[in-house]
Every structure is written in structure tokens, then in C-alpha cells.
Design a protein around this motif. Structure first.
Motif, PDB file in Angstrom:
ATOM      1  N   GLY A 515      -0.204  -0.325 -10.078  1.00 19.40           N
ATOM      2  CA  GLY A 515      -1.441   0.004  -9.373  1.00 19.40           C
ATOM      3  C   GLY A 515      -1.611  -0.816  -8.106  1.00 19.40           C
ATOM      4  O   GLY A 515      -2.103  -0.319  -7.091  1.00 19.40           O
ATOM      5  N   ALA A 516      -1.213  -2.081  -8.150  1.00 22.73           N
ATOM      6  CA  ALA A 516      -1.317  -2.932  -6.961  1.00 22.73           C
ATOM      7  C   ALA A 516      -0.399  -2.416  -5.856  1.00 22.73           C
ATOM      8  O   ALA A 516      -0.754  -2.439  -4.666  1.00 22.73           O
ATOM      9  CB  ALA A 516      -0.968  -4.371  -7.322  1.00 22.73           C
ATOM     10  N   MET A 517       0.773  -1.933  -6.251  1.00 23.26           N
ATOM     11  CA  MET A 517       1.698  -1.381  -5.249  1.00 23.26           C
ATOM     12  C   MET A 517       1.139  -0.082  -4.680  1.00 23.26           C
ATOM     13  O   MET A 517       1.225   0.168  -3.462  1.00 23.26           O
ATOM     14  CB  MET A 517       3.072  -1.156  -5.872  1.00 23.26           C
ATOM     15  N   GLU A 518       0.566   0.751  -5.528  1.00 22.82           N
ATOM     16  CA  GLU A 518      -0.040   1.994  -5.053  1.00 22.82           C
ATOM     17  C   GLU A 518      -1.164   1.716  -4.055  1.00 22.82           C
ATOM     18  O   GLU A 518      -1.355   2.437  -3.072  1.00 22.82           O
ATOM     19  CB  GLU A 518      -0.563   2.806  -6.234  1.00 22.82           C
ATOM     20  N   GLU A 519      -1.900   0.645  -4.318  1.00 26.95           N
ATOM     21  CA  GLU A 519      -2.988   0.250  -3.424  1.00 26.95           C
ATOM     22  C   GLU A 519      -2.452  -0.046  -2.020  1.00 26.95           C
ATOM     23  O   GLU A 519      -3.044   0.350  -1.004  1.00 26.95           O
ATOM     24  CB  GLU A 519      -3.662  -0.993  -4.007  1.00 26.95           C
ATOM     25  N   VAL A 520      -1.333  -0.745  -1.974  1.00 25.67           N
ATOM     26  CA  VAL A 520      -0.717  -1.076  -0.684  1.00 25.67           C
ATOM     27  C   VAL A 520      -0.223   0.188   0.012  1.00 25.67           C
ATOM     28  O   VAL A 520      -0.432   0.386   1.214  1.00 25.67           O
ATOM     29  CB  VAL A 520       0.450  -2.069  -0.889  1.00 25.67           C
ATOM     30  N   LEU A 521       0.426   1.066  -0.749  1.00 32.10           N
ATOM     31  CA  LEU A 521       1.021   2.270  -0.158  1.00 32.10           C
ATOM     32  C   LEU A 521      -0.036   3.207   0.411  1.00 32.10           C
ATOM     33  O   LEU A 521       0.145   3.798   1.480  1.00 32.10           O
ATOM     34  CB  LEU A 521       1.874   3.002  -1.203  1.00 32.10           C
ATOM     35  N   THR A 522      -1.152   3.373  -0.302  1.00 27.70           N
ATOM     36  CA  THR A 522      -2.185   4.299   0.196  1.00 27.70           C
ATOM     37  C   THR A 522      -2.908   3.735   1.414  1.00 27.70           C
ATOM     38  O   THR A 522      -3.635   4.466   2.088  1.00 27.70           O
ATOM     39  CB  THR A 522      -3.213   4.634  -0.898  1.00 27.70           C
ATOM     40  N   ALA A 523      -2.717   2.451   1.697  1.00 30.18           N
ATOM     41  CA  ALA A 523      -3.305   1.880   2.907  1.00 30.18           C
ATOM     42  C   ALA A 523      -2.546   2.328   4.161  1.00 30.18           C
ATOM     43  O   ALA A 523      -3.050   2.185   5.276  1.00 30.18           O
ATOM     44  CB  ALA A 523      -3.315   0.356   2.814  1.00 30.18           C
ATOM     45  N   HIS A 524      -1.345   2.872   3.978  1.00 30.22           N
ATOM     46  CA  HIS A 524      -0.589   3.394   5.126  1.00 30.22           C
ATOM     47  C   HIS A 524      -1.317   4.613   5.679  1.00 30.22           C
ATOM     48  O   HIS A 524      -1.740   5.499   4.936  1.00 30.22           O
ATOM     49  CB  HIS A 524       0.832   3.770   4.689  1.00 30.22           C
ATOM     50  N   ALA A 525      -1.440   4.690   6.976  1.00 26.02           N
ATOM     51  CA  ALA A 525      -2.269   5.716   7.612  1.00 26.02           C
ATOM     52  C   ALA A 525      -1.818   7.142   7.308  1.00 26.02           C
ATOM     53  O   ALA A 525      -2.628   8.070   7.319  1.00 26.02           O
ATOM     54  CB  ALA A 525      -2.272   5.494   9.128  1.00 26.02           C
ATOM     55  N   ASP A 526      -0.535   7.333   7.012  1.00 27.56           N
ATOM     56  CA  ASP A 526      -0.023   8.687   6.803  1.00 27.56           C
ATOM     57  C   ASP A 526       0.058   9.083   5.330  1.00 27.56           C
ATOM     58  O   ASP A 526       0.400  10.224   5.018  1.00 27.56           O
ATOM     59  CB  ASP A 526       1.372   8.825   7.428  1.00 27.56           C
ATOM     60  N   VAL A 527      -0.227   8.161   4.413  1.00 29.71           N
ATOM     61  CA  VAL A 527      -0.075   8.445   2.975  1.00 29.71           C
ATOM     62  C   VAL A 527      -1.406   8.925   2.398  1.00 29.71           C
ATOM     63  O   VAL A 527      -2.404   8.207   2.425  1.00 29.71           O
ATOM     64  CB  VAL A 527       0.425   7.197   2.216  1.00 29.71           C
ATOM     65  N   ALA A 528      -1.404  10.147   1.881  1.00 32.62           N
ATOM     66  CA  ALA A 528      -2.616  10.715   1.275  1.00 32.62           C
ATOM     67  C   ALA A 528      -2.787  10.216  -0.148  1.00 32.62           C
ATOM     68  O   ALA A 528      -3.880   9.848  -0.566  1.00 32.62           O
ATOM     69  CB  ALA A 528      -2.542  12.238   1.288  1.00 32.62           C
ATOM     70  N   GLU A 529      -1.718  10.234  -0.924  1.00 31.50           N
ATOM     71  CA  GLU A 529      -1.738   9.675  -2.273  1.00 31.50           C
ATOM     72  C   GLU A 529      -0.317   9.359  -2.676  1.00 31.50           C
ATOM     73  O   GLU A 529       0.652   9.764  -2.014  1.00 31.50           O
ATOM     74  CB  GLU A 529      -2.396  10.627  -3.273  1.00 31.50           C
ATOM     75  N   CYS A 530      -0.194   8.608  -3.770  1.00 30.95           N
ATOM     76  CA  CYS A 530       1.137   8.173  -4.173  1.00 30.95           C
ATOM     77  C   CYS A 530       1.147   7.844  -5.652  1.00 30.95           C
ATOM     78  O   CYS A 530       0.096   7.770  -6.303  1.00 30.95           O
ATOM     79  CB  CYS A 530       1.562   6.938  -3.375  1.00 30.95           C
ATOM     80  N   ALA A 531       2.344   7.645  -6.176  1.00 32.03           N
ATOM     81  CA  ALA A 531       2.509   7.132  -7.535  1.00 32.03           C
ATOM     82  C   ALA A 531       3.682   6.172  -7.526  1.00 32.03           C
ATOM     83  O   ALA A 531       4.698   6.419  -6.864  1.00 32.03           O
ATOM     84  CB  ALA A 531       2.759   8.272  -8.519  1.00 32.03           C
ATOM     85  N   VAL A 532       3.540   5.072  -8.246  1.00 36.24           N
ATOM     86  CA  VAL A 532       4.639   4.123  -8.425  1.00 36.24           C
ATOM     87  C   VAL A 532       4.925   4.027  -9.916  1.00 36.24           C
ATOM     88  O   VAL A 532       4.004   3.875 -10.730  1.00 36.24           O
ATOM     89  CB  VAL A 532       4.287   2.726  -7.868  1.00 36.24           C
ATOM     90  N   ILE A 533       6.202   4.150 -10.272  1.00 34.35           N
ATOM     91  CA  ILE A 533       6.597   4.008 -11.679  1.00 34.35           C
ATOM     92  C   ILE A 533       7.650   2.914 -11.786  1.00 34.35           C
ATOM     93  O   ILE A 533       8.277   2.536 -10.787  1.00 34.35           O
ATOM     94  CB  ILE A 533       7.149   5.325 -12.250  1.00 34.35           C
ATOM     95  N   GLY A 534       7.850   2.404 -12.979  1.00 36.75           N
ATOM     96  CA  GLY A 534       8.909   1.440 -13.235  1.00 36.75           C
ATOM     97  C   GLY A 534      10.085   2.145 -13.884  1.00 36.75           C
ATOM     98  O   GLY A 534       9.911   2.876 -14.863  1.00 36.75           O
ATOM     99  N   VAL A 535      11.289   1.963 -13.326  1.00 33.86           N
ATOM    100  CA  VAL A 535      12.483   2.597 -13.897  1.00 33.86           C
ATOM    101  C   VAL A 535      13.461   1.516 -14.346  1.00 33.86           C
ATOM    102  O   VAL A 535      13.474   0.399 -13.819  1.00 33.86           O
ATOM    103  CB  VAL A 535      13.151   3.545 -12.874  1.00 33.86           C
ATOM    104  N   ASN A 536      14.261   1.844 -15.344  1.00 35.77           N
ATOM    105  CA  ASN A 536      15.200   0.875 -15.898  1.00 35.77           C
ATOM    106  C   ASN A 536      16.256   0.490 -14.877  1.00 35.77           C
ATOM    107  O   ASN A 536      16.757   1.337 -14.125  1.00 35.77           O
ATOM    108  CB  ASN A 536      15.875   1.443 -17.155  1.00 35.77           C
ATOM    109  N   ASP A 537      16.581  -0.801 -14.860  1.00 35.44           N
ATOM    110  CA  ASP A 537      17.570  -1.323 -13.922  1.00 35.44           C
ATOM    111  C   ASP A 537      18.422  -2.362 -14.647  1.00 35.44           C
ATOM    112  O   ASP A 537      17.878  -3.270 -15.305  1.00 35.44           O
ATOM    113  CB  ASP A 537      16.869  -1.963 -12.722  1.00 35.44           C
TER     114      ASP A 537
END
Length: 645
Positions: A515-537
């Protein structure tokens, strides 16, 4: 104001509820009508299973309808049905609503439906859906509303779980550009369900009438012809008003039980103290009767308090455009609007400059409340700037039925902190715990739990599944209700709900909030909405993966947006986030209520099998997500060993 003119603020009222919950909630219970008042508020003899107002006697329909008519308010508008889908608007007064509900209840009673019987309601956003809910409450039947258009299998699962005596359905729902025939879905559900209802009541809509099965199906109007209207039947305070199914992790839905007394007391209290409403004012929850918001704040909350409620059969965009909500506010003089952040993001994406707001007189609007998904700061700020009213993020769940944390405008407008649903509401003692159940420090991420007992109106158990209730909600942290959400509190006691517990990811030993990462991403002027997930690495355990939807009309290339977003996360959260995987997509997979299906996205990215979510808005989106994660080197197509490009 309290004694000697002292102004009683939020802190005073919260303290009263904590120090003497019996007195606090007994006082609140005095604001609704009882046939027999309860002997006390809290019944804790079976702790950790708690009940409220158990031995009182009351009726939910009386409190939502009849008492207002008796008080001389029969001419007040109870329901406004605004339907861009059909191009019509109609109103029902409290007096008209009383007549219609009593007649429907009488028809149900004549067919043998009574106290404790279950009734499944499978309808679109029409006033008859609310009438059906209230008719059940009138005769003590327990309704279970299933979102209109749910797949046949999912409807069958719910029919088998609650074993209804009858099903009340409409012939169809109307979506932008298409008709959704409900009756074939109902027929399909009844073919595979083990339980067989005695009869089905079908509201025929002109847009797509259904074929009725002789001997089982009855027409809504013919069924009610010539019946004796039903009076209100008193039920116990702990009698279930309804069962509402919420998704279960096993794929088997959980039937949340809502007790009659507690939910009426709590909802009535919230209308004044949280939403700052007064009887006769217009309240609009832009949701659906199939979701908890529809139960609490389209039907029971506004009507019990004597407000006018809006049943809206339309979308935030596309019916006809991104000005739809502002048109409804202007047409009906809405004082308080309650919607999901995803609806605002859709509006903002289509109309980034907010030009359509200026086309309507929205001066009646005094507040906008958000719930259902995290309200990202960028969307909140956009709405505040365009509407000029407080935008209140508040947090609650199907299980609780009303706000756990909010900014209580009717008590005191607390300072707004964008990104936080503010503070705990009376009756909720919120704790942020580590994995061992110990409180964490201010600002530290942890599991959000609520000290038992929960306040009135919250779930006392699951339908016919008390052990599942214990295991799902009470087992992890003894003495607490587990919310399943993760977050932190600041020095002022403001809560920040950052993600579902499952969405807190572990990157090389660092617990990070998507959620904290999504908060940063939606602050970008061109981003309407987003989702961040965690994937196995293989190296870091998990790494974040971002999906970005861009505003309409943006001229920045997708590649440039991705590059800038990666840099933003590195700047705001740090290299520790290891945020390097991101791409632009047209849309995100969501439930019909607007929640992003992050869990399903994780399974796709990790190459795991997944079950098609019953509530998904458009299954085709999952193919697009599969293609997207494959492009990033993840998912089945990339093979088990393929990792970041």
C-alpha cells in the motif's frame, strides 16, 4: 454540549464508551423504538462470543419505516430511485414505502414465510430490492441478499448454505450497453443446488421479461394481489436481521450474521455522529444492495434515522460520462456522498482536470466519505480540490457493518490526515500487533486487531459455523478480533491501514507494505490507479511488481512512466523496496464492488493455479494480467526458474 455548557468532543465520547460500554450503548439504544427494552446492553456470558441487547424485543422494519409515518413524516421522501440505465427517476415517500412493504410482507406470510425463515434476494438496484429486505424484517424472516448477476454456481452455494424458503429475484439487471438476464442464472442455480426453495417471486422488468416456471415462480405483482398487509412482528434483539456472504479463503463463502438490535442501534448512532446527518436530509451511498455498504447505508442506516436514501442504477463513468455522480448530487441535493475510492479513480481517470464538476451545482454536498479500498492520497487531494468539501477516508468491513475508524464529523471534525482513516470509533479498541501478539511501536507496521468485545452491530458469529468463526477471527490473537489488515498508528493515534495482511511482503528480510508503494505510484501525475503485488523471488524471497493504469489523454510514453515510477519508489521508500518490475496496463482485475483482486494477481505471477473469483467484474482482464506478468518474465509461460529480466 455536556453539563454547564462544556463542549463534548470526540475524546470525551470515546472515553465514555470505553469506560462504561453498558451505559453508553444503553443510551444509544434509547434512540430507536423497542417493544420491550433490553435488560442490559452487553451479554458476555459466553465470552469470547458476545451479544448485545439480546433480551430486548423490536422490529427492524418498524424502526426504518413505520415509526416515521406514525410521527407524522409519511410525506417525507424515503427513497429516490435514479436510474440512468432506464432513463427514469422516481420517488417513494415513507407512507408509500410502508404500504408497499406491508403488502409484500403479507404476501410472503400468506405463503408460509415467518420468523426465522430465510429469504434470498437476487436483484439489481431498484427500490423493490430495499422493499424486499424490509418486508423480510417486518415478519422476522432473515434475508440474504446476493449481488444481482452472480454466477449460477455461486448463487447455488449460498442457497445451500442458508436454505431459504423462497427466492425474490428480478428478471434482469441493466448494465451500460447490455442486459444481464438474472432468471436463467437463478434457474441454473436451482438446478444444481441441493436445497429447493418452496417458491420464487420474480419482478418482471420491461427490458427483459422472464419465463416463469409453473408451480414454482410467481409474479411480483400478481403474488401480492388481494393479500392482507402484514403488521410488524417483534423479534429478539439477537435475532438475525440478515446473512451476508463474504469471500472465504477456502472458496466457501462465509455467512456473516447481523443481529437486529445491535445493527439498528449502531447504524442509527452513526448517521448523526459520523456522517453528520439529520432526519429529512439526503444521504447517498453509491454502492449496491448486494454489498455491506448497501445493507448499512442504502437501506437500514438512512431509513432508520429518517433520511432520504438514493438507489442509483448506474455507474460512476459511462452513464453517460464522468459527471454522473455530480449530476445526481445536484439533482437530488445530496448532503453526504459515500462511495469507494475506485469509483473516484475511475472518474478522475476520465476527467483528470475535474472539468465536469463545474457543469453541476454541487453546493448541497458537505462531505464525501470513502471506504472499500485504500484511499490513496492523490485521489483524496483531487476530490478535495475539485469539490471543496472534506473527503473522509473511513475503514470498516463486511464483518463489522459500520466504521471501525473514521473522522466523526457529527461529533467533531478532527484534523484531516490524508492517507489515514483517522481514529477508532466508540466501542472499538484498536491494537497493532506483531506476529506474537505484542503491541508494536508507533509508526511500526503490524497486524491490526480489535480488543473484544466488538461493539453493537458487528458480527457475533457466522451462519451455522461457530467454529469457523472462532478459527477465522478469534484464534490468531486470543482476546482480539483479527481484521486481516495490516497498518500502523502515528503519535496522535491516527490509524494507517496499508494492506491486507497477505499483501505485506518480505523483501530480503524487510517487511514492506504494498500500500505504501501504491501511494507513491499514484502520486505520479500520469497514473490514474495502480496495484502492487509481491511475487516470489529466489534471491530476495519476494519482490514487488507494479501495474499502472494511466490517465486518459496523457502524452507521456508508458516506458517513460515506468522509469519515473521506479525512480519515485526508490526516492520515497528507498532501495530496500527493490522496486524494478512495473508495466502499464489498460485496467486492473476488480470485484464488482471495486476491490482489486491482488491475491489472484499474485497467483498468476507465481505461476500457481487459481479459482476464478466469483465477484470478478470482467474475467477477460485476467488474460491481460497473465500476458503482462509473462512480459516481465513471471508466470507459467516463463517457466519455474525464470525471474526478473
Amino acid at each position: 454540549k455536556g453539563q454547564e455548557g462544556h463542549t463534548v468532543g470526540y475524546a470525551d465520547i470515546y472515553a465514555q464508551a470505553q469506560q462504561n460500554p453498558q451505559a453508553f450503548w444503553t443510551r444509544a439504544a434509547g434512540d430507536i423504538d423497542w417493544v420491550t427494552p433490553p435488560s442490559k446492553a452487553l451479554f458476555d456470558e459466553n465470552a469470547p462470543l458476545y451479544e448485545w441487547f439480546s433480551d430486548g424485543q423490536l422490529n427492524g422494519c418498524w424502526n426504518a419505516v413505520d415509526r416515521h409515518v406514525q410521527a407524522g413524516h409519511g410525506d417525507r421522501i424515503a427513497i429516490i430511485h435514479d436510474s440512468p440505465a432506464t432513463g427514469t427517476t422516481r420517488t417513494l415517500t415513507y407512507g408509500e414505502l410502508q404500504t408497499r412493504v406491508a403488502t409484500l410482507a403479507g404476501a410472503l406470510r400468506a405463503r408460509g414465510v415467518g420468523v426465522g425463515d430465510r429469504v434470498v434476494i437476487y436483484m439489481p438496484m431498484v427500490p423493490e430490492a430495499v422493499e424486499a429486505m424490509l418486508a423480510c424484517a417486518r415478519i422476522g424472516a432473515i434475508h440474504s441478499v446476493v449481488f444481482g448477476g452472480f454466477a449460477a454456481h455461486e448463487l447455488a452455494v449460498r442457497i445451500d448454505d442458508c436454505t431459504p424458503k423462497c427466492v425474490i429475484a428480478a428478471s434482469c439487471g441493466i448494465e451500460p450497453g447490455r442486459i444481464v438476464a438474472y432468471k436463467p442464472l437463478l434457474d441454473g442455480a436451482l438446478e444444481v443446488a441441493k436445497h429447493t426453495p418452496a417458491f420464487c417471486v420474480i419482478l418482471q422488468r420491461d427490458q427483459h421479461p422472464a419465463t416463469l416456471h409453473d408451480g414454482r415462480d410467481v409474479d411480483w405483482h400478481a403474488f401480492q394481489s388481494g393479500v392482507t398487509p402484514a403488521e410488524c412482528v417483534p423479534v429478539a434483539g439477537n435475532h438475525p436481521a440478515y446473512i451476508l456472504y463474504t469471500s472465504g479463503t477456502t472458496g466457501q463463502p462465509k455467512g456473516v450474521v447481523r443481529p437486529t438490535g445491535g445493527h439498528l442501534v449502531a447504524l442509527n448512532w452513526t448517521m448523526r455522529h459520523i456522517y453528520d446527518m439529520h432526519p429529512g436530509e439526503v444521504f447517498w451511498a453509491a454502492s449496491d444492495v448486494g454489498w455491506i455498504v448497501g445493507h448499512s447505508y442504502i437501506c437500514y442506516g438512512p431509513l432508520t434515522y429518517g433520511c432520504t436514501t438514493i438507489v442509483y442504477e448506474g455507474k460512476p463513468v459511462g452513464t453517460p460520462d464522468a459527471g454522473a455522480f455530480w449530476r445526481v448530487v445536484a439533482d437530488h441535493k445530496v448532503k453526504c456522498l459515500f462511495t469507494a475510492p475506485t469509483a473516484l479513480r475511475a472518474i478522475k481517470r476520465d476527467d483528470p482536470g475535474g472539468a465536469l464538476v463545474a457543469d453541476y451545482d454541487v453546493s448541497s454536498l458537505e462531505s464525501l466519505f470513502l471506504a472499500g479500498e485504500r484511499a490513496d492520497p492523490d485521489t483524496v487531494e483531487w476530490a478535495q480540490n475539485k469539490l471543496g468539501v472534506p473527503v473522509i477516508d473511513h475503514w470498516w468491513q463486511t464483518e463489522t457493518g459500520w466504521a471501525i475508524a473514521a473522522n466523526p464529523l457529527g461529533i467533531e471534525k478532527l484534523p484531516l490526515k490524508i492517507g489515514s482513516p483517522a481514529v477508532a470509533m466508540p466501542g472499538y479498541e484498536i491494537a497493532v500487533l506483531d506476529e506474537h501478539g505484542h503491541p508494536v511501536a508507533e509508526g511500526q507496521l503490524g497486524a491490526i486487531a480489535i480488543k473484544l468485545p466488538l461493539p453493537p452491530g458487528t458480527l457475533p458469529t457466522l451462519w451455522n459455523a461457530v467454529e469457523r468463526y472462532r478459527n477465522s477471527y478469534l484464534h490468531r490473537f486470543p482476546g482480539y478480533y483479527t481484521t486481516g489488515d495490516a497498518g500502523y498508528r502515528d503519535v496522535d493515534g491516527y490509524l494507517y491501514v496499508m494492506a491486507r495482511t497477505d499483501d505485506v511482503i518480505n523483501v530480503a528480510g524487510h517487511r514492506l507494505s504494498t500500500g505504501a508503494m501504491e501511494e507513491v505510484l499514484t502520486a505520479h501525475a500520469d497514473v490514474a490507479e495502480c496495484a502492487v503485488i509481491g511475487v516470489n523471488d529466489a534471491l530476495k524471497g519476494q519482490v514487488p511488481m507494479g501495474f499502472l493504469c494511466l490517465n486518459k489523454g496523457t502524452t507521456t510514453t508508458p516506458e517513460q512512466v515506468v522509469t519515473e515510477c521506479v525512480a519515485l519508489v526508490r526516492e520515497k521508500i528507498g532501495p530496500v523496496a527493490a522496486f524494478k518490475l512495473a508495466l502499464v496496463v489498460d485496467r486492473l482485475p476488480k470485484t464488482r464492488s471495486g476491490k482489486i483482486l491482488r491475491g489472484t494477481m499474485v497467483k498468476i505471477a507465481d505461476g500457481q493455479d487459481y479459482k476464478m473469483p466469483a465477484t470478478i467484474d470482467d474475467p477477460a482482464i485476467l488474460d491481460e494480467i497473465t500476458a503482462a506478468v509473462t512480459h516481465l518474465g513471471y508466470g507459467n509461460a516463463a517457466g519455474q526458474d525464470a525471474k526478473a529480466p
